[in-house]
Design an enzyme around this catalytic site. Sequence first.
Site, PDB file in Angstrom:
ATOM      1  N   ARG A 180      -4.203   7.460   5.257  1.00 27.72           N
ATOM      2  CA  ARG A 180      -4.304   6.020   5.377  1.00 27.72           C
ATOM      3  C   ARG A 180      -5.618   5.443   5.032  1.00 27.72           C
ATOM      4  NH1 ARG A 180       0.815   5.567   7.841  1.00 27.72           N
ATOM      5  NH2 ARG A 180       1.116   6.976   9.702  1.00 27.72           N
ATOM      6  N   SER A 214       0.058  -1.407   5.024  1.00 27.48           N
ATOM      7  CA  SER A 214       0.107  -1.178   6.232  1.00 27.48           C
ATOM      8  C   SER A 214       1.035  -1.820   7.112  1.00 27.48           C
ATOM      9  CB  SER A 214      -1.456  -1.458   6.560  1.00 27.48           C
ATOM     10  OG  SER A 214      -1.605  -1.469   8.274  1.00 27.48           O
ATOM     11  N   ARG A 215       1.539  -1.420   8.037  1.00 28.47           N
ATOM     12  CA  ARG A 215       2.473  -2.203   9.168  1.00 28.47           C
ATOM     13  C   ARG A 215       1.671  -3.325  10.092  1.00 28.47           C
ATOM     14  NH1 ARG A 215       6.264   2.509  11.044  1.00 28.47           N
ATOM     15  NH2 ARG A 215       7.321   2.825   9.133  1.00 28.47           N
ATOM     16  N   THR A 216       0.429  -2.757  10.307  1.00 26.39           N
ATOM     17  CA  THR A 216      -0.445  -3.432  11.212  1.00 26.39           C
ATOM     18  C   THR A 216      -1.375  -4.542  10.358  1.00 26.39           C
ATOM     19  OG1 THR A 216      -0.817  -1.584  12.261  1.00 26.39           O
ATOM     20  CG2 THR A 216      -2.138  -3.274  12.988  1.00 26.39           C
ATOM     21  N   HIS A 252      -3.206   2.757  11.136  1.00 21.45           N
ATOM     22  CA  HIS A 252      -4.349   2.012  10.343  1.00 21.45           C
ATOM     23  C   HIS A 252      -5.277   1.695  11.688  1.00 21.45           C
ATOM     24  CE1 HIS A 252      -1.604   2.273   6.988  1.00 21.45           C
ATOM     25  NE2 HIS A 252      -2.840   2.151   6.297  1.00 21.45           N
TER      26      HIS A 252
END
Length: 140
Positions: free
Chosen positions: A42, A110-112, A69
């Site tokens: 990542r 990135s989901r965050t 992340h």
Amino acid sequence: MKFLKSLSRIPQCLSPLQKCYSTDLISLVGIPRVRIAKGQNRYLLVMIHTHGYTNFGRVIVRGANVDNHLTIFDSILEEMEPQGICAKCMGGGRILNEEDKKKIKIYGTSRTFGGADHKRTRNILQAWTTYKDFKISVKK
């Protein structure tokens, strides 16, 4: 007399330049722009700047083989904050770094932090001496 008046204005003219070339800003140059591990990782694209000098930032790439992340961003903050450097995440994704084949593939989000500008990441990697001979592909 006009000449003396002109000389008195020099400090006012140099004041903005002094802010641009502050020794605090030079500390950003010592921070490596790229730090990624081998294999599938990542990664985050992060803008760093000296506290109070937001106009004079530098974009760095950090990647690691971690579960999320946020772990990468936390390690960036641990590295930068003692030096008085602030960090703002510009997004993330994944990097497949195949050093033996001299190939790098940049993809995902990135989901965050959301998606990074992969083309900008590619440009930073190509400018870095370690990866300038690599074939770097970008996939959305």
